[in-house]
Scaffold this active site. Structure first.
Site, PDB file in Angstrom:
ATOM      1  N   ASP A 156       4.852  -0.230  11.988  1.00 10.15           N
ATOM      2  CA  ASP A 156       3.546  -0.716  11.508  1.00 10.15           C
ATOM      3  C   ASP A 156       3.273  -2.168  11.923  1.00 10.15           C
ATOM      4  OD1 ASP A 156       3.056   1.734  10.448  1.00 10.15           O
ATOM      5  OD2 ASP A 156       3.179   1.144   8.347  1.00 10.15           O
ATOM      6  N   ARG A 161       1.932  14.156  13.557  1.00  8.74           N
ATOM      7  CA  ARG A 161       2.631  13.723  12.341  1.00  8.74           C
ATOM      8  C   ARG A 161       2.941  14.937  11.472  1.00  8.74           C
ATOM      9  NH1 ARG A 161      -0.302   8.319  10.249  1.00  8.74           N
ATOM     10  NH2 ARG A 161       1.679   8.004   9.194  1.00  8.74           N
ATOM     11  N   PRO A 162       3.981  15.699  11.862  1.00  7.75           N
ATOM     12  CA  PRO A 162       4.307  16.921  11.128  1.00  7.75           C
ATOM     13  C   PRO A 162       4.830  16.624   9.727  1.00  7.75           C
ATOM     14  CG  PRO A 162       6.025  16.418  12.714  1.00  7.75           C
ATOM     15  CD  PRO A 162       4.940  15.402  12.926  1.00  7.75           C
ATOM     16  N   ILE A 163       4.824  17.644   8.862  1.00  8.72           N
ATOM     17  CA  ILE A 163       5.453  17.474   7.537  1.00  8.72           C
ATOM     18  C   ILE A 163       6.535  18.541   7.334  1.00  8.72           C
ATOM     19  CG2 ILE A 163       3.510  16.278   6.429  1.00  8.72           C
ATOM     20  CD1 ILE A 163       2.970  19.009   4.978  1.00  8.72           C
ATOM     21  N   ARG A 207      -8.590   0.219   5.091  1.00  9.54           N
ATOM     22  CA  ARG A 207      -7.701   1.171   4.426  1.00  9.54           C
ATOM     23  C   ARG A 207      -6.480   0.456   3.872  1.00  9.54           C
ATOM     24  NH1 ARG A 207      -7.062   6.671   7.780  1.00  9.54           N
ATOM     25  NH2 ARG A 207      -5.727   7.021   5.987  1.00  9.54           N
ATOM     26  N   CYS A 254      -3.845   7.871  10.042  1.00  7.26           N
ATOM     27  CA  CYS A 254      -4.153   7.277  11.340  1.00  7.26           C
ATOM     28  C   CYS A 254      -3.663   8.182  12.463  1.00  7.26           C
ATOM     29  CB  CYS A 254      -3.476   5.918  11.454  1.00  7.26           C
ATOM     30  SG  CYS A 254      -4.311   4.650  10.502  1.00  7.26           S
ATOM     31  N   ARG A 276      -2.846  10.044   4.817  1.00  2.86           N
ATOM     32  CA  ARG A 276      -1.541  10.607   5.058  1.00  2.86           C
ATOM     33  C   ARG A 276      -0.794  10.860   3.731  1.00  2.86           C
ATOM     34  NH1 ARG A 276       1.257  13.492   8.460  1.00  2.86           N
ATOM     35  NH2 ARG A 276       3.453  12.978   8.477  1.00  2.86           N
ATOM     36  N   LYS A 308       0.829  -1.217   0.000  1.00  4.12           N
ATOM     37  CA  LYS A 308       0.000   0.000   0.000  1.00  4.12           C
ATOM     38  C   LYS A 308       0.857   1.258   0.000  1.00  4.12           C
ATOM     39  CE  LYS A 308      -1.639   1.592   3.996  1.00  4.12           C
ATOM     40  NZ  LYS A 308      -1.416   2.995   4.375  1.00  4.12           N
ATOM     41  N   ASN A 309       1.839   1.315   0.879  1.00 10.93           N
ATOM     42  CA  ASN A 309       2.585   2.563   1.032  1.00 10.93           C
ATOM     43  C   ASN A 309       3.495   2.862  -0.156  1.00 10.93           C
ATOM     44  OD1 ASN A 309       1.277   3.094   3.374  1.00 10.93           O
ATOM     45  ND2 ASN A 309       2.938   2.463   4.730  1.00 10.93           N
TER      46      ASN A 309
HETATM   47  C1  UD1 Z   1       5.014   6.296   6.653  1.00 11.96           C
HETATM   48  C2  UD1 Z   1       3.928   5.250   6.480  1.00 11.96           C
HETATM   49  C3  UD1 Z   1       3.488   4.705   7.839  1.00 11.96           C
HETATM   50  C4  UD1 Z   1       4.697   4.223   8.630  1.00 11.96           C
HETATM   51  C5  UD1 Z   1       5.781   5.276   8.687  1.00 11.96           C
HETATM   52  C6  UD1 Z   1       7.077   4.773   9.338  1.00 11.96           C
HETATM   53  C7  UD1 Z   1       2.763   5.988   4.475  1.00 11.96           C
HETATM   54  C8  UD1 Z   1       1.558   6.583   3.884  1.00 11.96           C
HETATM   55  N1  UD1 Z   1       2.804   5.867   5.806  1.00 11.96           N
HETATM   56  O1  UD1 Z   1       4.408   7.359   7.396  1.00 11.96           O
HETATM   57  O2  UD1 Z   1       2.590   3.635   7.620  1.00 11.96           O
HETATM   58  O3  UD1 Z   1       4.282   3.935   9.951  1.00 11.96           O
HETATM   59  O4  UD1 Z   1       6.104   5.734   7.360  1.00 11.96           O
HETATM   60  O5  UD1 Z   1       7.550   3.656   8.673  1.00 11.96           O
HETATM   61  O6  UD1 Z   1       3.679   5.564   3.788  1.00 11.96           O
HETATM   62  N2  UD1 Z   1       8.488  13.357  10.964  1.00 11.96           N
HETATM   63  C9  UD1 Z   1       8.753  14.676  11.277  1.00 11.96           C
HETATM   64  N3  UD1 Z   1       8.627  15.616  10.282  1.00 11.96           N
HETATM   65  C10 UD1 Z   1       8.262  15.273   9.018  1.00 11.96           C
HETATM   66  C11 UD1 Z   1       7.995  13.926   8.716  1.00 11.96           C
HETATM   67  C12 UD1 Z   1       8.115  12.987   9.716  1.00 11.96           C
HETATM   68  O7  UD1 Z   1       9.088  15.016  12.410  1.00 11.96           O
HETATM   69  O8  UD1 Z   1       8.185  16.168   8.173  1.00 11.96           O
HETATM   70  C13 UD1 Z   1       8.608  12.348  12.037  1.00 11.96           C
HETATM   71  C14 UD1 Z   1       7.300  11.640  12.348  1.00 11.96           C
HETATM   72  O9  UD1 Z   1       6.528  12.361  13.279  1.00 11.96           O
HETATM   73  C15 UD1 Z   1       7.782  10.317  12.878  1.00 11.96           C
HETATM   74  C16 UD1 Z   1       9.050  10.045  12.055  1.00 11.96           C
HETATM   75  O10 UD1 Z   1       9.458  11.310  11.547  1.00 11.96           O
HETATM   76  O11 UD1 Z   1       8.140  10.433  14.225  1.00 11.96           O
HETATM   77  C17 UD1 Z   1       8.869   9.074  10.924  1.00 11.96           C
HETATM   78  O12 UD1 Z   1       7.775   9.488  10.125  1.00 11.96           O
HETATM   79  P1  UD1 Z   1       7.688   9.119   8.570  1.00 11.96           P
HETATM   80  O13 UD1 Z   1       8.682   8.056   8.236  1.00 11.96           O
HETATM   81  O14 UD1 Z   1       7.711  10.372   7.784  1.00 11.96           O
HETATM   82  O15 UD1 Z   1       6.241   8.493   8.504  1.00 11.96           O
HETATM   83  P2  UD1 Z   1       5.095   8.783   7.500  1.00 11.96           P
HETATM   84  O16 UD1 Z   1       5.654   9.125   6.143  1.00 11.96           O
HETATM   85  O17 UD1 Z   1       4.116   9.691   8.127  1.00 11.96           O
END
Ligand code: UD1
Length: 430
Positions: A305, A122-124, A397, A117, A93, A22-23
């Protein structure tokens, strides 16, 4: 609202086929609009989040032709809008991948801030930091992330935290930026590699995916491709853990065993037997589990996950185990539900301390999110009596035909939608 109803206690035996990741697929779908030629994607999982992504790219004008449940043709030449916002995309997400894809191709994107979820904040910020470093102006207003660049220019980007999403998103934008981008402290997950392979098959120039330094030389145009998504390591791991909990002997087919190494290692520690083949793993369990310690980490570490599924397993292991969540801060919301099924788990900060119990007992529980929902299904499969799981929307999902695949290996599980159907199931199994 639909529910799963489960009569626990059956061992699982036989064979199960795993679908596409999926991801990986979510990012690949977003990236597929970066060319004006037609892209064919195979081995797509037929799950809710994928359908939301397809709908979103269709709404901005892309041609989406569903060939069958697992194959789609996409043509991005008809795109007439770079604003992506609807009530569904706001909930997933991976909507953030449309920022990287549209910004790379059109140098402009406006995308609803990602949901997904509720497993912690979950910042970007890292995605945004990357786009800004390449020269884009990025603002957040009215629930949308708006990014624009007169030109995107390759640069050096160091990610302060290992982030799957930021790595892939920056990689997509950089694929069509001017010059060379280097991403340091990049995520190494198999789906990062899969998206890089996909982009390269469209003519991108990406090297180093799967290591912590990715080098991308931007190209002006991408072209058509036919691509098959990698197998879903989390779906595979979930089935492996289900067998470990119930006991039994199952061949989990269409997987890449290397991607499952961390999961397999923990199953061996817990006392199961795992045999690896070229594209399958066989798991054998007598249902008697040993305690162990697990910490979630970026790949190749143990995946976050799989954390809830692991906790369900260890809840039945003799002795005391710990599960440490190091990626997301709010990923223990299922513990209250599991406690209602008889588990003995105490959460202190980001550590779950688990005292193994002899058995779980069926109860009515809520799926708090996708993976925790799957974990509760595993608990239901092994519990005494009947378990009803509400809010299976979350589970759907990310798991295709979950109840059918489980039934195929011997589970008593059905999807129901009202009390009458629940009573019918209970009558049937009693
Ligand atoms: C993706 C997966 C999710 C999985 C996760 C970790 C998708 C749609 N989702 O989520 O299923 O659990 O990877 O393998 O593919 N972070 C920041 N700033 C950012 C981005 C991330 O601080 O801009 C932090 C997050 O809060 C978290 C860590 O980095 O603590 C890892 O997050 P990330 O790998 O980015 O996860 P997602 O892409 O949200």
């Amino acid at each position: 609202m639909e529910q799963y109803i489960i009569k626990g206690g059956n061992q699982l035996n036989g064979e199960v086929e795993i679908g596409g990741a999926k991801n990986a697929a979510l990012a690949i779908l977003a990236a597929s609009i970066m060319t004006d030629e037609t892209v064919t994607i195979e081995n797509l999982p037929n799950v809710r989040d994928i359908n939301v992504m397809l709908q979103a790219i269709e709404e901005i004008g892309a041609m989406v032709d569903r060939i069958d449940d697992h194959t789609v043709k996409i043509n991005g030449s008809y795109i007439r809008d770079v604003v992506v916002d609807n009530e569904f995309i706001r909930r997933i997400r991976a909507s953030y991948y449309l920022i990287g894809a549209l910004l790379g191709k059109y140098k402009k994107a406006e995308v609803a801030l990602p949901g997904g979820c509720d497993i912690g904040s979950r910042p970007i910020d890292l995605h945004i930091k990357g786009f800004r470093a390449m020269g884009a102006k990025v603002d957040i207003a009215h629930g949308l992330v708006a990014a624009e660049a007169s030109e995107l220019v390759g640069t050096h980007i160091y990610l302060d935290k290992v982030s799957v999403g930021a790595t892939i998103n920056i990689m997509m934008a950089a694929a069509m930026a001017q010059g060379k981008t280097v991403i340091e402290n990049a995520a190494k997950e198999p789906h990062v590699v899969d998206v890089a392979n996909f982009l390269n098959s469209m003519g991108a120039n990406i090297r180093g995916a799967g290591t912590d330094v990715i080098r991308i030389v931007g190209v002006e145009k991408l072209h058509k491709t036919e691509y098959s998504v990698i197998p879903d390591q989390i779906e595979a791991g979930t089935f492996m853990f289900a067998v470990a909990a119930t006991g039994g002997d199952v061949l989990v087919k269409d997987v890449i065993p290397k991607h499952l190494e961390a999961t397999t290692a923990k199953l061996l520690e817990a006392g199961c037997k795992v045999e690896e083949f070229d594209d399958a793993v066989r798991i054998i369990s007598n249902g008697k589990l040993h305690h162990t310690q697990v910490t979630t980490l970026p790949y190749p570490g143990f995946p976050t996950d799989m954390q809830p599924q692991m906790a369900v397993l260890l809840g039945l292991a003799e002795g005391t185990s710990t599960v440490t969540e190091s990626i997301f801060e709010n990923r223990f919301k299922y513990v209250d539900e599991l406690t209602r099924m008889g588990a003995d788990i105490k959460v202190e900060s980001n550590i779950a301390i688990i005292n193994g119990v002899q058995r779980y007992t069926g109860a009515r529980v809520n799926a708090p999110d996708l993976r925790a929902g799957a974990a509760l299904v595993i608990a239901g499969l092994v519990a005494e009596g009947i378990t009803v799981i509400d809010d299976i929307y979350y589970i759907e999902r990310g798991y295709e035909r979950f109840e059918q695949k489980l039934s195929g290996i011997g589970a008593r599980i059905e999807k129901v939608s009202d009390e009458k159907e629940i009573q019918k199931f209970i009558l049937k199994v009693s």
